[in-house]
Write a protein that holds these residues in place. Structure first.
Motif, PDB file in Angstrom:
ATOM      1  N   LEU A  59       8.864  14.633  19.391  1.00  0.00           N
ATOM      2  CA  LEU A  59       8.073  15.696  18.774  1.00  0.00           C
ATOM      3  C   LEU A  59       6.744  15.842  19.496  1.00  0.00           C
ATOM      4  N   GLY A  60       6.140  17.010  19.364  1.00  0.00           N
ATOM      5  CA  GLY A  60       4.869  17.301  20.013  1.00  0.00           C
ATOM      6  C   GLY A  60       3.670  16.808  19.222  1.00  0.00           C
ATOM      7  N   ARG A  61       2.679  17.628  19.149  1.00  0.00           N
ATOM      8  CA  ARG A  61       1.359  17.302  18.598  1.00  0.00           C
ATOM      9  C   ARG A  61       1.417  16.908  17.117  1.00  0.00           C
ATOM     10  N   ILE A  62       0.504  16.011  16.743  1.00  0.00           N
ATOM     11  CA  ILE A  62       0.287  15.622  15.349  1.00  0.00           C
ATOM     12  C   ILE A  62      -1.153  15.972  14.988  1.00  0.00           C
ATOM     13  N   VAL A  63      -1.317  16.683  13.887  1.00  0.00           N
ATOM     14  CA  VAL A  63      -2.644  16.988  13.349  1.00  0.00           C
ATOM     15  C   VAL A  63      -2.738  16.289  12.000  1.00  0.00           C
ATOM     16  N   PHE A  64      -3.726  15.395  11.844  1.00  0.00           N
ATOM     17  CA  PHE A  64      -3.865  14.648  10.595  1.00  0.00           C
ATOM     18  C   PHE A  64      -5.274  14.790  10.047  1.00  0.00           C
ATOM     19  N   ALA A  65      -5.355  14.836   8.704  1.00  0.00           N
ATOM     20  CA  ALA A  65      -6.652  15.028   8.044  1.00  0.00           C
ATOM     21  C   ALA A  65      -7.445  13.735   7.954  1.00  0.00           C
ATOM     22  N   SER A  66      -6.783  12.613   7.657  1.00  0.00           N
ATOM     23  CA  SER A  66      -7.490  11.329   7.553  1.00  0.00           C
ATOM     24  C   SER A  66      -6.838  10.320   8.484  1.00  0.00           C
ATOM     25  N   SER A  67      -7.644   9.385   8.968  1.00  0.00           N
ATOM     26  CA  SER A  67      -7.187   8.439   9.988  1.00  0.00           C
ATOM     27  C   SER A  67      -6.809   7.081   9.398  1.00  0.00           C
ATOM     28  N   THR A  68      -6.142   6.306  10.220  1.00  0.00           N
ATOM     29  CA  THR A  68      -5.797   4.937   9.850  1.00  0.00           C
ATOM     30  C   THR A  68      -7.044   4.100   9.561  1.00  0.00           C
ATOM     31  N   PRO A  69      -8.094   4.138  10.405  1.00  0.00           N
ATOM     32  CA  PRO A  69      -9.294   3.362  10.068  1.00  0.00           C
ATOM     33  C   PRO A  69      -9.937   3.805   8.745  1.00  0.00           C
ATOM     34  N   GLN A  70      -9.915   5.104   8.449  1.00  0.00           N
ATOM     35  CA  GLN A  70     -10.456   5.566   7.168  1.00  0.00           C
ATOM     36  C   GLN A  70      -9.658   4.970   6.012  1.00  0.00           C
ATOM     37  N   LEU A  71      -8.342   5.074   6.084  1.00  0.00           N
ATOM     38  CA  LEU A  71      -7.496   4.555   5.008  1.00  0.00           C
ATOM     39  C   LEU A  71      -7.694   3.054   4.832  1.00  0.00           C
ATOM     40  N   THR A  72      -7.731   2.329   5.929  1.00  0.00           N
ATOM     41  CA  THR A  72      -7.934   0.883   5.863  1.00  0.00           C
ATOM     42  C   THR A  72      -9.245   0.549   5.151  1.00  0.00           C
ATOM     43  N   GLN A  73     -10.292   1.272   5.473  1.00  0.00           N
ATOM     44  CA  GLN A  73     -11.592   1.040   4.836  1.00  0.00           C
ATOM     45  C   GLN A  73     -11.555   1.413   3.355  1.00  0.00           C
ATOM     46  N   TRP A  74     -10.973   2.543   3.026  1.00  0.00           N
ATOM     47  CA  TRP A  74     -10.911   2.973   1.627  1.00  0.00           C
ATOM     48  C   TRP A  74     -10.152   1.966   0.772  1.00  0.00           C
ATOM     49  N   LEU A  75      -9.033   1.463   1.280  1.00  0.00           N
ATOM     50  CA  LEU A  75      -8.248   0.484   0.516  1.00  0.00           C
ATOM     51  C   LEU A  75      -9.004  -0.827   0.387  1.00  0.00           C
ATOM     52  N   SER A  76      -9.706  -1.226   1.435  1.00  0.00           N
ATOM     53  CA  SER A  76     -10.534  -2.427   1.367  1.00  0.00           C
ATOM     54  C   SER A  76     -11.647  -2.264   0.331  1.00  0.00           C
ATOM     55  N   ASP A  77     -12.270  -1.087   0.320  1.00  0.00           N
ATOM     56  CA  ASP A  77     -13.326  -0.805  -0.661  1.00  0.00           C
ATOM     57  C   ASP A  77     -12.811  -0.904  -2.093  1.00  0.00           C
ATOM     58  N   LEU A  78     -11.543  -0.621  -2.286  1.00  0.00           N
ATOM     59  CA  LEU A  78     -10.933  -0.709  -3.616  1.00  0.00           C
ATOM     60  C   LEU A  78     -10.484  -2.135  -3.950  1.00  0.00           C
ATOM     61  N   GLY A  79     -10.673  -3.061  -3.012  1.00  0.00           N
ATOM     62  CA  GLY A  79     -10.291  -4.448  -3.239  1.00  0.00           C
ATOM     63  C   GLY A  79      -8.801  -4.708  -3.116  1.00  0.00           C
ATOM     64  N   LEU A  80      -8.095  -3.815  -2.445  1.00  0.00           N
ATOM     65  CA  LEU A  80      -6.648  -3.972  -2.296  1.00  0.00           C
ATOM     66  C   LEU A  80      -6.342  -4.856  -1.096  1.00  0.00           C
ATOM     67  N   PRO A  81      -5.264  -5.620  -1.167  1.00  0.00           N
ATOM     68  CA  PRO A  81      -4.905  -6.483  -0.036  1.00  0.00           C
ATOM     69  C   PRO A  81      -4.427  -5.657   1.146  1.00  0.00           C
ATOM     70  N   ALA A  82      -4.482  -6.266   2.312  1.00  0.00           N
ATOM     71  CA  ALA A  82      -3.976  -5.602   3.516  1.00  0.00           C
ATOM     72  C   ALA A  82      -2.488  -5.335   3.354  1.00  0.00           C
ATOM     73  N   GLY A  83      -2.022  -4.283   3.993  1.00  0.00           N
ATOM     74  CA  GLY A  83      -0.601  -3.945   3.925  1.00  0.00           C
ATOM     75  C   GLY A  83       0.268  -4.930   4.684  1.00  0.00           C
ATOM     76  N   ARG A  84       1.560  -4.733   4.583  1.00  0.00           N
ATOM     77  CA  ARG A  84       2.531  -5.623   5.236  1.00  0.00           C
ATOM     78  C   ARG A  84       2.743  -5.285   6.707  1.00  0.00           C
ATOM     79  N   VAL A  85       2.240  -4.126   7.121  1.00  0.00           N
ATOM     80  CA  VAL A  85       2.406  -3.661   8.499  1.00  0.00           C
ATOM     81  C   VAL A  85       1.018  -3.449   9.097  1.00  0.00           C
ATOM     82  N   ALA A  86       0.842  -3.838  10.339  1.00  0.00           N
ATOM     83  CA  ALA A  86      -0.455  -3.667  11.002  1.00  0.00           C
ATOM     84  C   ALA A  86      -0.850  -2.190  11.009  1.00  0.00           C
ATOM     85  N   PRO A  87      -2.095  -1.886  10.690  1.00  0.00           N
ATOM     86  CA  PRO A  87      -2.561  -0.495  10.640  1.00  0.00           C
ATOM     87  C   PRO A  87      -2.906   0.040  12.036  1.00  0.00           C
TER      88      PRO A  87
END
Length: 127
Positions: free
Chosen positions: A67-95
Motif C-alpha cells: 500500500l502507498g501513503r499513510i496519513v495519521f492524526a496521532s503518533s505512536t510517541p503521543q499514544l505511548t505518553q498518553w497511556l503512561s500519563d494514565l498510569g497504564l502498563p506498557a503494551g505487549r508489543v514494542a511501540p
C-alpha cells in the motif's frame, strides 16, 4: 479508511479489539482487503487515513501488501505518553513507528490540531 489515487473511498473499518481479539485493528483489515481486492499498482497509489499511527503488526501488513501513503492524526510517541500519563502498563508489543517497521512507506502525521481530541478519547476509553 482506504482511498484510491482519485480520493474515492474503497474500504472503511473500525477498531474491534474490545471484543477480545487484540489483532482486530482496522489498519490490518484494510491491508487484507487491499491485498485481496486491488491490483499491486493500484495499492501503491492508494492512501490510508487513520486516527492513530499503525502499530507494528499493521505497519508490516501495509508494507507487505504494497500500500502507498499513510496519513495519521496521532503518533505512536503521543499514544505511548498518553497511556503512561494514565498510569497504564506498557503494551505487549514494542511501540515502533511505521518508519522503523516499514521504512519505505511514505507517511504524514501527526496532525497537531487533533491531539487534544484524540487524547480525550483515550482518556475516556481507559478510565
Amino acid at each position: 479508511m482506504l482511498v484510491d489515487k482519485d480520493g474515492l473511498v474503497l474500504f472503511e473499518d473500525r477498531n474491534r479489539v474490545k471484543d477480545g481479539d487484540h489483532t482486530r485493528h482496522p489498519e490490518l483489515a484494510i491491508a487484507q482487503w487491499a491485498g485481496a481486492n486491488m491490483a499491486p499498482a493500484d495499492r501503491a497509489e492508494a492512501t490510508v487515513y487513520t486516527s492513530g499511527e499503525h502499530c507494528p503488526m499493521c505497519a508490516a501488513a501495509h508494507g507487505w501488501v504494497g500500500l502507498g501513503r499513510i496519513v495519521f492524526a496521532s503518533s505512536t510517541p503521543q499514544l505511548t505518553q498518553w497511556l503512561s500519563d494514565l498510569g497504564l502498563p506498557a503494551g505487549r508489543v514494542a511501540p515502533l513507528p511505521i518508519s522503523v517497521v516499514a521504512p519505505g512507506v511514505p507517511t504524514e502525521g501527526p496532525v497537531a490540531e487533533f491531539a487534544d481530541e484524540i487524547r480525550a478519547l483515550h482518556v475516556l476509553a481507559h478510565r
